[in-house]
Design an enzyme around this catalytic site. Structure first.
Site, short mmCIF file in Angstrom:
data_model
loop_
_atom_site.label_atom_id
_atom_site.label_comp_id
_atom_site.label_asym_id
_atom_site.label_seq_id
_atom_site.Cartn_x
_atom_site.Cartn_y
_atom_site.Cartn_z
CB SER A 188 4.65 0.04 4.51
OG SER A 188 3.89 -0.53 3.49
CG HIS A 203 -1.07 0.32 2.54
ND1 HIS A 203 -1.04 -0.34 1.32
CD2 HIS A 203 0.21 0.33 2.98
CE1 HIS A 203 0.20 -0.69 1.05
NE2 HIS A 203 1.00 -0.31 2.04
ZN ZN Z 1 3.60 -0.30 -1.01
#
Ligand code: ZN
Ligand code: NAG
Ligand code: NAG
Length: 520
Positions: free
Chosen positions: A139, A401
């Site tokens: 992240s 993601h």
């Molecule tokens: Zn994560």
């Protein structure tokens, strides 16, 4: 269609499903496996599926209607006065589909045909999420991409690929630092804010204001005495953090000194013995500033407030499903409070809103929690849509993601998204949701695959099966979706490198160093 006809019709469908060529599968007749997989077909009426869906005209009409709605689509080329970015952490496409189904099923409605708030947005694209040094990203490097416009190294925030993870010295060099769209928006005289369900110092929100070679340096108790400012300190004193009008989320411990216990019994983490909450209030003493630590104070906020700091937990905010007494504000409530403060700006605003715990529940292989976090995220998006006007506000919804969740198995329409009952060749049923890796792994029992059916599937803390044992599930590397509405939202169509996202938002809102809509 009459009920009797419907039964006949559904029976015909059932038969066509079962009438498969017979194929031997490990001693079991394939048709039997298929029948076991489709225990619900006869009850399709109970699955909240419109009976018309089993005919022809329903689909043809629906398609024609879609075309009529789309054919005169025009490009909104207004300047975006406001930009709101919604980030669903770990919100893979499998998560979106599963959450949409769950939301529908919880309402006693059709799940598959249900739509989350962003599914109504006119333009969508893909985001390619790899980072400079990572095929499957985290992240931090992704936040650097979708907020600062460059791809960089895993676990780093606000610095370019010259800075290796943990290299404090390199991160201090100005030439290695890159600003965020929040910084650009402030330079253009806009109000800015961040909202998250994680700590406000977590990687995604920190992507807006921090420069660090290590995302875990959230407080000075983990910077190990190096020369780099911890992320909490940067939120209060960094060039971007200090100018935020709004910062809402969890992570209070990172702002309080050790040995200090606050109203709620939260003990501080800071070794520098500074109380950054008090320091923030002092720094804003000449302005209308409010610090809040509970839901009541947030909901009763004075209309005059121009600077709002809210820390509702010592660590991350509670999962929606754990906050049974609704003691903490929901993401929707925080989003509404943020928009109220920001929309007083004549020059517009940039707001970042993160549904941060979708990812964390997935890391723990807890799909019920992950999906409910995604449903809550969708409610926050809807709230923002309702409070703004698409003529002047660009809303972008995306994810950093993908994640380890898979939705695999030939389930019937209306199959309980958190249920089990899909037949396997070893005669042990499996659920439609499984994880590729993570703590939900169970070893074989008596030489057989673990029988997951023995669990209470309504338990919000039930870890779903995982193929590979890991204490925390990993992210996955697939592309994620981008959903956009408002000025220049059409620029998000197609396959985009993730780092292009803030450049488009900057173009649309005439901020930053690049070519903008105001140069048109
Ligand atoms: Zn994560
Ligand atoms: C919320 O915070 C305010 C301000 O500190 C306090 O007066 C109030 O009692 C708190 N409410 C709850 C329900 O904790
Ligand atoms: C798995 O567990 C369920 C629920 O306890 C049970 O009904 C079923 O027979 C078990 N399956 C096998 C193959 O043991």
């Amino acid at each position: 269609m009459s009920a009797a006809k419907l039964v006949l019709f559904l029976t015909a469908i059932t038969c066509s499903v079962i009438a498969m060529p017979e194929r031997k599968v490990s001693g079991q007749n394939f048709a039997q496996v298929e029948r076991a997989m489709h225990p619900n077909v006869q009850k399709a009426g109970a699955l909240n599926v419109n009976p018309d869906e089993f005919g022809t005209s329903y689909w043809k009409n629906q398609a024609q209607e879609t075309i009529l709605n789309k054919k005169d689509m025009t490009f909104n080329k207004n300047v975006a006065k406001n930009v709101i970015m919604f980030l669903g952490d770990g919100m893979s496409v499998a998560t979106i589909k599963s959450a949409r189904v769950l939301a529908g099923q919880l309402n006693g409605e059709d799940g598959e045909g249900n739509r989350l708030a962003m599914e109504y947005f006119p333009y969508t694209g893909f985001s390619k999420t790899y980072c400079a040094d990572a095929q499957v990203p985290d992240s931090a490097c992704t936040a650097t991409a979708y907020l600062r416009g460059i791809k960089a190294n895993y676990a780093t925030i606000g610095v370019n690929g010259q800075v290796a993870r943990g290299d404090c010295a390199a991160s201090l060099l100005e030439e290695n630092r890159v600003d965020s769209i929040a910084t650009w928006s402030q330079a253009a005289g806009k109000r800015t804010g961040i909202v998250t369900t994680t700590t406000v110092t977590h990687a995604s929100p920190a992507g807006n204001y921090a420069y660090t070679s290590e995302r875990h340096w959230e407080s000075d108790d983990v910077t190990f005495g190096n020369d780099c400012d911890d992320i909490a300190y940067q939120l209060i004193y960094g060039k971007t953090g200090q100018s935020f009008n709004v910062a809402l989320g969890g992570g209070r411990s990172n702002f309080l000194p050790t040995g200090y216990t606050d109203e709620e019994g939260v003990v501080g983490n800071r070794l520098d013995e500074r109380n950054l909450v008090e320091e923030w209030l002092a720094s804003k003493s000449s302005a209308n500033a409010a610090y809040v630590w509970n839901r009541t104070s947030l909901l009763e906020l004075d209309e005059e407030v121009d600077y709002l700091f809210g820390l509702f937990e010592d660590e991350h905010m509670k999962y929606y499903l754990d906050d049974v007494n609704h003691e903490e504000p929901t993401l929707e409530e925080m989003t509404e409070a943020a928009i109220k403060v920001l929309s007083k700006s004549e020059n517009g605003y940039f707001l970042f809103v993160e549904g941060g715990r979708i990812d964390q529940a997935h890391h723990s292989n807890l799909p019920r929690k992950a999906l409910m976090e995604a449903v809550e995220f969708s409610k926050a998006i809807q709230k923002a849509k309702d409070l703004t006007n698409e003529e002047e506000t660009l809303i972008v919804v995306t994810s950093d993601h993908a994640h380890s969740l898979t939705m695999s198995g030939s389930a019937d329409r209306g199959f309980d998204i958190l249920g089990i009952g899909i037949a396997a060749e070893d005669e042990i049923n499996y659920p439609i949701l499984n994880y590729i890796n993570g703590p939900g792994y169970r070893a074989e029992e008596d030489g057989h695959r673990y029988n997951f059916s023995q669990n209470d599937l309504s338990d919000k803390d039930l870890q779903y099966p995982s193929l590979v044992p890991l204490s925390s599930a990993t992210h996955s590397g697939e592309d994620v979706g981008i959903f956009a509405s408002g000025p220049w939202s059409h620029l998000f169509v197609g396959f985009n490198e993730q780092n292009v996202i803030p450049h488009i938002m900057a173009f649309a809102s005439c901020v930053g160093e690049g070519y903008t809509a105001c140069d048109e």
